[in-house]
Scaffold this motif. Structure first.
Motif, mmCIF file in Angstrom:
data_model
loop_
_atom_site.group_PDB
_atom_site.id
_atom_site.type_symbol
_atom_site.label_atom_id
_atom_site.label_comp_id
_atom_site.label_asym_id
_atom_site.label_seq_id
_atom_site.Cartn_x
_atom_site.Cartn_y
_atom_site.Cartn_z
ATOM 1 N N LEU A 161 53.502 23.884 -1.946
ATOM 2 C CA LEU A 161 52.646 23.716 -3.121
ATOM 3 C C LEU A 161 52.353 25.055 -3.791
ATOM 4 N N ASP B 100 50.975 8.567 -4.017
ATOM 5 C CA ASP B 100 51.344 7.946 -2.734
ATOM 6 C C ASP B 100 50.163 7.192 -2.142
ATOM 7 N N ASN C 176 56.573 15.745 0.274
ATOM 8 C CA ASN C 176 55.198 15.683 0.788
ATOM 9 C C ASN C 176 54.705 14.249 0.806
ATOM 10 N N THR D 25 55.392 24.458 6.347
ATOM 11 C CA THR D 25 55.062 25.879 6.267
ATOM 12 C C THR D 25 53.795 26.121 5.476
ATOM 13 N N TYR E 287 53.629 12.626 4.254
ATOM 14 C CA TYR E 287 52.219 12.377 4.530
ATOM 15 C C TYR E 287 51.815 10.935 4.229
ATOM 16 N N ARG F 174 47.580 24.353 5.498
ATOM 17 C CA ARG F 174 47.896 22.969 5.826
ATOM 18 C C ARG F 174 46.590 22.299 6.246
ATOM 19 N N ALA F 175 46.359 21.109 5.727
ATOM 20 C CA ALA F 175 45.084 20.442 6.006
ATOM 21 C C ALA F 175 45.048 19.962 7.457
HETATM 22 P P1 ADP Z 1 53.664 21.725 3.832
HETATM 23 O O1 ADP Z 1 53.897 20.399 3.297
HETATM 24 O O2 ADP Z 1 54.849 22.459 4.226
HETATM 25 O O3 ADP Z 1 52.583 21.758 4.862
HETATM 26 P P2 ADP Z 1 52.704 22.280 1.175
HETATM 27 O O4 ADP Z 1 52.309 23.546 0.507
HETATM 28 O O5 ADP Z 1 53.729 21.466 0.498
HETATM 29 O O6 ADP Z 1 53.052 22.622 2.652
HETATM 30 O O7 ADP Z 1 51.399 21.426 1.292
HETATM 31 C C1 ADP Z 1 50.231 22.032 1.765
HETATM 32 C C2 ADP Z 1 49.328 21.004 2.412
HETATM 33 O O8 ADP Z 1 48.815 20.116 1.425
HETATM 34 C C3 ADP Z 1 49.989 20.101 3.393
HETATM 35 O O9 ADP Z 1 50.093 20.702 4.660
HETATM 36 C C4 ADP Z 1 49.068 18.897 3.396
HETATM 37 O O10 ADP Z 1 47.964 19.152 4.206
HETATM 38 C C5 ADP Z 1 48.611 18.824 1.969
HETATM 39 N N1 ADP Z 1 49.377 17.872 1.178
HETATM 40 C C6 ADP Z 1 50.320 18.155 0.252
HETATM 41 N N2 ADP Z 1 50.790 17.038 -0.313
HETATM 42 C C7 ADP Z 1 50.120 16.002 0.269
HETATM 43 C C8 ADP Z 1 50.161 14.561 0.112
HETATM 44 N N3 ADP Z 1 50.967 13.974 -0.771
HETATM 45 N N4 ADP Z 1 49.321 13.822 0.879
HETATM 46 C C9 ADP Z 1 48.472 14.408 1.778
HETATM 47 N N5 ADP Z 1 48.427 15.765 1.962
HETATM 48 C C10 ADP Z 1 49.224 16.554 1.215
#
Ligand code: ADP
Length: 991
Positions: free
Chosen positions: A958, A923, A895, A954, A899, A942-943
């Motif tokens: 997390l 990060d 991640n 997906t 990101y 997902r944001a």
């Molecule tokens: P994915 O990465 O497959 O979308 P995750 O469950 O790992 O799903 O993460 C969910 C969401 O959390 C991501 O889609 C993103 O929007 C946000 N996110 C997770 N880790 C980070 C990060 N290190 N920096 C920015 N956004 C993050």
């Protein structure tokens, strides 16, 4: 737990959000989501619809597929939807969401919040639309709004900055403006500085304390000064924070004016008693002086000091020595004190020759006797004249002839008329002969008082009779009022009865007018905002003040031709007439009632009536004084409140969700829907302790939530637990609770929804996912294995193009394997089976190194450097499942890479915190928007900000990471700032 991701959200998901999970998720969500989804081509023809859409619109899917979007909206909403189609067809941007109305197969209109998206199906542009039913919310919103708009009080909302966020029409009118001109303004802009400062302070107090406040203040408006009663109430948003204060202000200027009027009346009364020529003394039932006027002390020559003792016994013993017959006086007084309800009048003779008339009456408040009033009038002069009359026969004769009173002399034995004076002959129009030698009761003139010989005997015995206002008719039939006084006395040796008859018709008339002409009273009467009328004993209006004229819409002249019954609502006339009789009989002293009147324009108005009978000095009834308070507005409000209560109670009674009210831990109310969940009817649960109906494992959770909420703490209002049904079976429910007021005390209102079906579907789905994932894994492993063989060229050489293709197949397959593994993990978490962990003590740094190694290739592609902090210098031993933690770290690191922009840095650090090690992965990437941070650990979430830069993902990583950390007894969380970076932390127990 909810599979359906939209249920957590306020608005509908965007199509991007939905599509993020790929075709597979899409189908599953499409069929299972609670939101209705309809897909239409650009000609508005419906080409797909999910089961929720069929339910919402009430059509079978087959039927829906024959319809156009146009059939689903009423005329007023179709425009908005069609606009989206035209925008879409022109390839323009389009409105992504809207609040709309839809029309069901049965023709029912519902309110929905809709979300729109573009979707390609068979390479055709189509519109995908999501609908969520918000009918209930809308209806109650409309209801509240209408109530507020109809109110004749000012209703407004003020936010923390002191700005008006809502005001109803009535409130805006106070500023000669429309609501839109007021909304957005601050209290400062609307009131002079001093008033604004006070109001800000009041508002802040409510924001700080969360308590209601009530006050009455003088406020300045464009149209003048107004007394306002203001109730301020905190309004909380969904998180429980006080976002606004609701104000409810009522104009009470009239009430305040009335207070002043009453004060005027009291001071007027004081000055009247003090300027009176009568001595007045009031004694309470315990024999204490409760009131006397200066004249009383003067008449009885009582020193101030003695009066101040307020002791009636002392006063009595001081005064009696002045009387000719002290004993008789005391006997009478004592008799009257023993008989508090008696009225009596008497003449009191003084040793110094003075003569007083004495009147004694009970003092009543609301019909209850609270004391006795004594009134003394110095009549020495009048008595002297009478005496001198008796003294001189001559004088007497002259006076008799010339008297301006009618006089009759009767024989005391026979009752025959012996003399009649010229004045009486003239007054009554009968000839002298028609009187003489006749008995008084024979001439029929005085039939009201002297009907028979018997009444004559009574007169003789009493020696003195006084009728203040006796109606008679002259021979020509003209009605007159007379005062009739009869005395028995001796002339020489013979006893005679002398009757003095005075024509008081004129006086009687002026007496009535006297009240009207009293200047100050008139001013009060004229200016009173409260309708006041005088009603004659014949129930006709004698006089009405301007407020009364306004109230009933009749002019004073018109009113004077009417009786009160003419303007009373027909249903209430009989009751009022009965009460008037009681007033006349003295059985009640005031008649108070809320009643309906019919105005001249036939409108019904409500009045709160207080009617009293006014009597003259001699206790003769004169007329009724009736004061009417206009309570029409109260009644309208009362009715509206009742109606809205009824409407709400219907809503609650018919609700499909169970609604219960709990106070003091006891169920106080339950609606019929409770039966659908528990099989028990409301009577079975009402009156019983709430905990009796809660499944054992949830008892303490629910009880503690309830207790904390009642103490005003902020507790999650929505949560799930299980209730016990009639057969003792646990039924899972979702509740939504709020605090309401019941009989003046706080109570908890809980709305319960049976979610057993949803739970069951959830379980079936998880099982399905788990099973299908297992099935998918075998062929995918096969592909992976063959792919490796090909790439290692064990089968034969590949040319460059072949190698590229096989590599693509290999990587896609790897992604697929990861997805299937993730789904398997999710279904583990879903079914509550958790992870089976293979925990051993190991160095956490090794796990970290392994994960970093796994990610090095991807990191290198983006030239991202990874740095160890000094916390990672020594060994970090804790007990964990090595593979699972590596998997979790892999996710955090991937991640962080995914990101972050190229060339960014990722740092790792570690810290000991008590019995835990805590690891941080930091990060410098895109970060997570503040408004979406609370949803980051949800499945598939997902944001918004990263969708463009990293479309693959997906939203499961997390969710699984948290599952892994929590299964170890640790915790995972993060800090993030958009465009600055993110740090994810997690802890693992040392042992
Ligand atoms: P994915 O990465 O497959 O979308 P995750 O469950 O790992 O799903 O993460 C969910 C969401 O959390 C991501 O889609 C993103 O929007 C946000 N996110 C997770 N880790 C980070 C990060 N290190 N920096 C920015 N956004 C993050």
């Amino acid at each position: 737990m909810n599979w359906l991701i939209f249920n957590q959200k306020q608005s509908c998901p965007t199509p991007d959000e939905l599509m993020a999970g790929g075709e597979y998720n899409y189908r599953m969500l499409f069929n299972n989501t609670a939101d209705a989804i309809v897909i239409a081509d650009l000609s508005t023809k419906i080409i797909d619809a999910n089961p929720a859409a069929c339910r919402l619109f009430g059509y079978a899917k087959k039927e829906l597929l024959k319809l156009s979007i146009r059939h689903l909206h009423p005329a007023n909403s179709i425009k908005k939807t069609l606009k989206v189609f035209t925008q879409l067809a022109k390839g323009k941007g389009f409105d992504k969401s809207a609040d709309l109305q839809i029309i069901t197969k049965k023709g029912k209109i519902k309110f929905v919040s809709a979300g729109f998206g573009r979707i390609k199906i068979n390479s055709r542009d189509c519109l995908i639309a999501f609908f969520r039913d918000i009918t209930e919310k809308k209806e109650s919103e409309v209801l509240y709004k209408t109530l507020a708009e109809m109110a004749h009080d000012s209703i407004y909302l003020v936010d923390r900055g002191g700005r008006i966020t809502y005001v109803n029409e009535f409130g805006a009118k106070q500023f000669n403006a429309q609501p839109i001109h007021i909304v957005g303004k601050s209290v400062k802009d609307l009131f002079p500085p001093a008033v604004a400062k006070r109001q800000k302070a009041n508002l802040n107090k409510v924001f700080r304390s969360g308590q209601h406040s009530y006050r009455e203040d003088l406020s300045h408006f464009a149209h003048g000064d107004v007394w306002l009663s203001t109730q301020l109430t905190p309004v909380r948003d969904q998180s429980g924070r006080i976002s606004n204060v609701m104000g409810f202000s009522r104009d009470i200027t009239e009430t305040k004016k009335n207070e002043i009027t009453v004060k005027n009346y009291v001071s007027l009364l004081d000055s009247i008693t003090n300027t009176s020529s009568d001595g007045i003394l009031v004694i309470d039932r315990r024999g204490r002086v409760s009131f006397y006027n200066e004249k009383f002390l003067e008449l009885w020559k009582i020193p101030q000091k003695l009066a101040k003792t307020k002791n009636d016994k002392k006063l009595l013993s001081y005064v009696v020595s002045q009387l000719t017959d002290a004993k008789e006086f005391l006997t009478k007084v004592n008799y009257l004190y023993k008989h508090p309800a008696n009225k009596s009048s008497d003449t009191v003779y003084f040793k110094d020759g003075r003569v007083f008339d004495r009147l004694s009456l009970p003092q009543k408040i609301d019909g209850k006797i609270v004391g006795r009033v004594w009134r003394f009038t110095d009549v020495t002069k009048d008595t002297k004249i009478q005496k001198s009359l008796v003294k001189s026969e001559q004088k007497y004769r002259r006076l008799f002839e010339a008297a301006k009173d009618g006089i009759l002399i009767l024989n005391v034995e026979t009752g025959e008329i012996e003399e009649v004076n010229p004045y009486l002959i003239e007054m009554l129009g009968y000839g002298r002969d028609e009187f003489l030698q006749k008995k008084l009761w024979e001439i029929g003139l005085f039939k009201d008082i002297m009907a028979s010989k018997k009444s004559f005997e009574i007169l003789k015995k009493k020696k003195y009779v006084h009728y203040d206002n006796l109606p008679l008719r002259t021979k020509s039939g003209k009605p007159i009022s007379v005062e009739f006084v009869s005395n028995v006395y001796n002339i020489g040796r013979t006893k005679v009865v002398q009757c003095n008859i005075r024509d008081i018709t004129a006086r009687h008339q002026t007496e009535t007018k006297l009240v009207n002409s009293e200047d100050r009273l008139r001013a009060i009467y004229e200016n009173s905002p409260i309708p006041i009328v005088l009603v004659g004993l014949d129930n006709k209006f004698i006089s009405a003040n301007p407020a009364a004229v306004k109230f009933w819409g009749y002019s004073e002249d018109q009113l004077e031709k009417l009786t009160f019954a003419d303007i009373t609502h027909p249903d209430e006339v009989k009751r009022d007439i009965e009460k008037v009789k009681l007033l006349l009989k003295g059985k009640i002293s005031v008649y108070s009632v809320d009643k309906r009147y019919i105005r001249k324009d036939k409108k019904i108005v409500y009045g709160r009536v207080n009617a009293t009978l006014i009597k003259n000095n001699s206790d003769k009834p004169l007329y009724f004084l009736t004061v009417v308070e206009d309570i029409t507005q109260h009644k309208i409000w009362e009715r509206e409140i009742k109606q809205s209560e009824e409407r709400y109670s219907i809503l609650v009674e018919r609700s499909n969700d169970a609604v219960i009210l709990i106070q003091g831990g006891i169920v106080k109310y339950a609606n019929p829907a409770i039966e659908k969940i528990t099989g028990m009817v409301p009577q079975d649960v009402i009156g019983k302790p709430m905990v009796d109906f809660i499944a054992p494992q949830y008892k303490s959770l629910v009880a503690s939530n309830y207790k904390r909420r009642m103490q005003g703490e902020r507790v999650d209002t929505r949560y799930e637990f299980a209730v016990i049904d009639k057969h003792g079976k646990a039924i899972p429910v979702e509740t939504n609770s709020s605090v309401v007021v019941l009989n003046g005390q706080p109570a908890d209102m809980a709305i319960l929804r049976d979610i057993s079906k949803a739970k069951e579907i959830d379980r079936l789905k998880s099982e399905f996912v788990s099973m299908s994932s297992h099935q998918l894994r075998t062929p995918l492993t096969g592909i992976k294995w063959f792919g490796e063989l090909l790439l290692k060229e064990k089968i034969g050489k590949l040319n460059q193009e072949q190698r590229d293709f096989v590599e693509q197949i290999y990587h896609s397959n790897e992604r697929m394997i990861k997805l299937v593994n993730d789904l398997l993990d999710v279904s583990h978490l879903e079914t509550g089976r958790k992870f089976t962990l293979n925990k051993k003590p190991a160095d956490l740094r090794l796990a970290l190194s392994r994960a970093i190694e796994d990610q090095t290739l991807t990191a290198n592609k983006k030239k991202i450097s990874m740095i160890f902090g000094c916390g990672l210098n020594g060994k970090i031993i804790c007990v964990f499942d090595f593979d699972k933690i590596v998997q979790m770290l892999n996710n955090l690191i991937s991640n962080a890479i995914k990101y972050s922009p190229d060339k960014a840095k990722i740092t790792f650090d570690c810290q000991r915190q008590g019995d835990y090690w805590s690891i941080a992965v930091t990060d410098q990437g895109y970060g997570i928007p503040q408004y979406q941070q609370h949803r980051i650990f949800e499945r598939f979430f997902r944001a918004d900000n990263i969708r463009g830069v990293a479309p693959e993902g997906t939203g499961l990583g997390l969710y699984i990471a948290r599952g892994i950390v929590e299964a170890h007894g640790g915790r995972i969380w993060f800090d993030s700032k958009e465009n600055k970076g993110t740090t994810f932390y997690f802890t693992l127990p040392v042992k």
